[in-house]
Design a protein around this motif. Structure first.
Motif, short mmCIF file in Angstrom:
data_model
loop_
_atom_site.label_atom_id
_atom_site.label_comp_id
_atom_site.label_asym_id
_atom_site.label_seq_id
_atom_site.Cartn_x
_atom_site.Cartn_y
_atom_site.Cartn_z
N GLN A 46 0.83 -1.21 0.00
CA GLN A 46 0.00 0.00 0.00
C GLN A 46 0.86 1.25 0.00
OE1 GLN A 46 -2.62 -0.95 3.25
NE2 GLN A 46 -4.18 -1.83 1.88
N ALA A 47 1.95 1.19 0.76
CA ALA A 47 2.84 2.36 0.81
C ALA A 47 3.48 2.63 -0.55
CB ALA A 47 3.92 2.13 1.88
N VAL A 48 3.85 1.57 -1.26
CA VAL A 48 4.58 1.74 -2.51
C VAL A 48 3.64 1.93 -3.70
CG1 VAL A 48 6.21 0.63 -4.12
CG2 VAL A 48 6.56 0.45 -1.64
N LEU A 49 2.56 1.17 -3.71
CA LEU A 49 1.71 1.14 -4.92
C LEU A 49 0.42 1.93 -4.76
CD1 LEU A 49 1.99 -2.69 -5.67
CD2 LEU A 49 3.26 -0.86 -6.80
N GLY A 50 0.06 2.24 -3.54
CA GLY A 50 -1.26 2.84 -3.34
C GLY A 50 -2.31 1.85 -3.81
N ASP A 51 -3.08 2.26 -4.81
CA ASP A 51 -4.20 1.43 -5.23
C ASP A 51 -3.96 0.67 -6.54
OD1 ASP A 51 -6.57 0.62 -4.31
OD2 ASP A 51 -7.76 2.10 -5.42
N ARG A 52 -2.74 0.82 -7.08
CA ARG A 52 -2.56 0.26 -8.42
C ARG A 52 -1.84 -1.10 -8.39
NH1 ARG A 52 2.73 1.04 -9.97
NH2 ARG A 52 3.86 2.48 -8.63
N SER A 53 -1.86 -1.77 -9.55
CA SER A 53 -1.14 -3.04 -9.69
C SER A 53 0.36 -2.77 -9.77
CB SER A 53 -1.54 -3.73 -11.00
OG SER A 53 -2.80 -4.29 -10.88
N PRO A 54 1.16 -3.76 -9.36
CA PRO A 54 2.61 -3.57 -9.49
C PRO A 54 3.05 -3.75 -10.94
CG PRO A 54 2.11 -5.75 -8.62
CD PRO A 54 0.81 -5.04 -8.75
N GLY A 55 4.10 -3.03 -11.31
CA GLY A 55 4.75 -3.28 -12.60
C GLY A 55 6.13 -3.87 -12.31
N PHE A 56 6.82 -4.31 -13.35
CA PHE A 56 8.13 -4.94 -13.16
C PHE A 56 9.08 -4.01 -12.40
CE2 PHE A 56 12.37 -6.26 -14.78
CZ PHE A 56 12.33 -7.58 -14.34
N ALA A 57 9.04 -2.71 -12.73
CA ALA A 57 9.97 -1.76 -12.12
C ALA A 57 9.68 -1.53 -10.64
CB ALA A 57 9.92 -0.43 -12.88
#
Ligand code: HEM
Length: 464
Positions: A305-316
């Motif tokens: 949650q801290a890194v992505l918020g509400d979105r899906s992860p990408g490779f980077a």
């Protein structure tokens, strides 16, 4: 004892009668039997596989490093590994010597970072397809759904692998048949290895013939996809960026020639097999552990949650999510899918005073090294923090080797870690995962380490 001339140490030997008496228990679940032998006799012990085949079993990291890396040229895989080629063909996993090296050099570049990055979207698509129906069902049922997680992870990992190799979606029926054929032949093969005394009967009763037919059917299915691709390309269709295309486009450095259709088939089949069941098992154990340890799941979710918020992860994004990786590393320690690896001495050798005559069959017991109290504090505890950056690793080399080691180390390790991290993150973005049954599912160590019993979990929707 000097390093230069160590004293010859006689190897503890499990008496043949004891090996034979335990052969049925060993065929059912070798792990407790092997642990008991090693606890009683030391980290390396000699025994008779199925009461018949002499074998040296070791959980000594130094000896494992010796055979897998330091003196690997003297230790090809044994007939235990090569035998599976009857059902899978001669691909990277099953070949040896100069042919293996040539294939490894040819295929290795196909697993570079950019390809992995390109495959991330495809992986996310498959994960979405697996989770969406569950989310819909949970929403209809007041917010939760019961899941048999090994089945779900097997289907997901198989789809990820099948799509990474073949892009185009296979029909559900074909996917299932392919997975079934692979499982049936693997279970049969393991039986012939663990209970060699059954072989004459299996021959007479037509079991070998039956499983050869299943292998032919499996190859037929894979061949169909290769030919379909070649026809599409001949008709001018654009080349997809998948692993099959990588195999078709690869050219041998010396001749500039591509692989033959049979070679492509062998390698594609091996990737499907090596690449799906290992990840499926690791992911099943991962969910079992996280359901048992909700605080760890909460920590992964807080990080995402801290890194992505509400979105899906990408490779980077993945390197910015280290705790999710630690959870995977600890899962692979507790339940290494490739729980044992075999090698055979080609010439007389010795290790630290232990004679290893030509023909010695050595089983590197990865599970044993990963659970050794001498190497791991509270080895049975699930502690992802062990793999934290601030937690200096105290183990010697080869105490932790979920992907093997030396030149034959898993070619798909980055692929697997990426795929598993994505499954972990995407699932925890949507669901809380709860244990339904307190009992341990038990171990079913075939070629890979599966759970013996179903793992039933409750997936509870976080939102909606
Ligand atoms: C958690 C997942 C995985 C685990 C634990 C795992 C483990 C291993 C291990 C231990 C070996 C070495 C076996 C030996 O030396 O005897 C190996 C080899 C191999 N793995 Fe994996 N693997 C995983 C996923 C994958 C994936 C996703 C792929 C393909 C995309 C793959 C393809 C291969 C191949 C082709 C080899 C043979 C390499 C060679 O001999 O050159 N694996 N794997």
């Amino acid at each position: 004892m000097s390093a230069a001339s160590p004293a010859i140490t006689p190897l503890p030997r499990v008496p043949r009668l004891v090996s034979f008496r335990n052969s049925v228990a060993l065929a059912g679940n070798p792990i407790p039997v092997m642990n008991a032998y090693l606890d009683a006799y030391g980290d390396t012990v000699s025994l008779y596989l199925g009461g018949v085949r002499p074998m040296l079993l070791t959980r000594d990291p130094g000896l494992m490093q010796h055979i897998l890396q330091r003196n690997h040229r003297n230790y090809p895989k044994s007939e235990l590994s090569h035998g599976i080629a009857r059902y899978l063909g001669q691909g990277l996993l099953t070949s040896e010597g100069s042919y293996w090296l040539q294939q490894r050099r040819l295929i290795q570049p196909g697993f570079h970072r950019q390809r992995l990055a390109a495959l991330t979207d495809l992986m996310l698509g498959v994960i979405e397809e697996s989770l969406e129906p569950l989310a819909a069902q949970a929403a209809r049922q007041g917010g939760s759904v019961t899941v048999e997680v090994h089945e779900l992870m097997t289907a997901t990992a198989f789809r990820i692998m099948a799509r990474s190799v073949f892009s185009t979606s296979m029909s559900e029926a074909e996917l299932q048949r392919l997975a079934e054929l692979l499982t049936l032949n693997q279970a049969f093969y393991v039986r012939t290895v663990r209970q060699p005394y059954l072989r004459p009967w299996l021959q007479l009763s037509g079991q070998y013939r039956h499983h050869d037919r299943l292998a032919t059917e499996m190859r037929g299915l894979v061949r169909h996809y290769i030919q379909q691709r070649q026809q599409a390309q001949a008709a001018g269709a654009p080349a997809p960026n998948d692993l099959l295309q990588m195999l078709l486009d690869a050219r041998y450095e010396d001749t500039g020639e591509p692989m033959t259709e049979e070679q492509v088939l062998d390698e594609a089949a091996i990737l499907l097999v090596a690449g799906h069941e290992t990840s499926a098992n690791a992911l099943s154990w991962l969910w079992y552990l996280l359901a048992r340890h909700p605080a760890e799941a909460a920590r992964v979710r807080a990080e995402l949650q801290a890194v992505l918020g509400d979105r899906s992860p990408g490779f980077a994004d993945l390197p910015a999510l280290p705790y999710s990786m630690q959870v995977l590393q600890e899962t692979l320690r507790l339940y290494p899918p490739a729980w044992i690896m075999d090698r055979v001495a080609q010439h007389d050798d010795d290790y630290n005073g232990l004679p290893l005559p030509k023909g010695t069959l050595i089983s590197a017991y990865v599970y044993g090294a990963h659970h050794l109290p001498r190497l791991w504090e509270e080895p049975e505890a699930f502690r992802p923090a062990r793999f934290g950056k601030d937690n200096p690793r105290e183990q010697p080399a080869y105490a932790y080797l979920p992907f093997g080691g030396g030149p034959r180390q898993c070619i798909g390790n980055q692929f697997a870690l990426t795929e598993m991290q994505l499954v972990l993150l995407e699932t925890l973005r949507r669901f809380d995962v709860e244990l339904l049954d307190d009992a341990h599912p038990g171990l079913r160590p075939l070629i890979t380490l599966r759970p013996r019993n179903p793992i039933r979990l409750r997936f509870r929707l976080l939102r909606g």
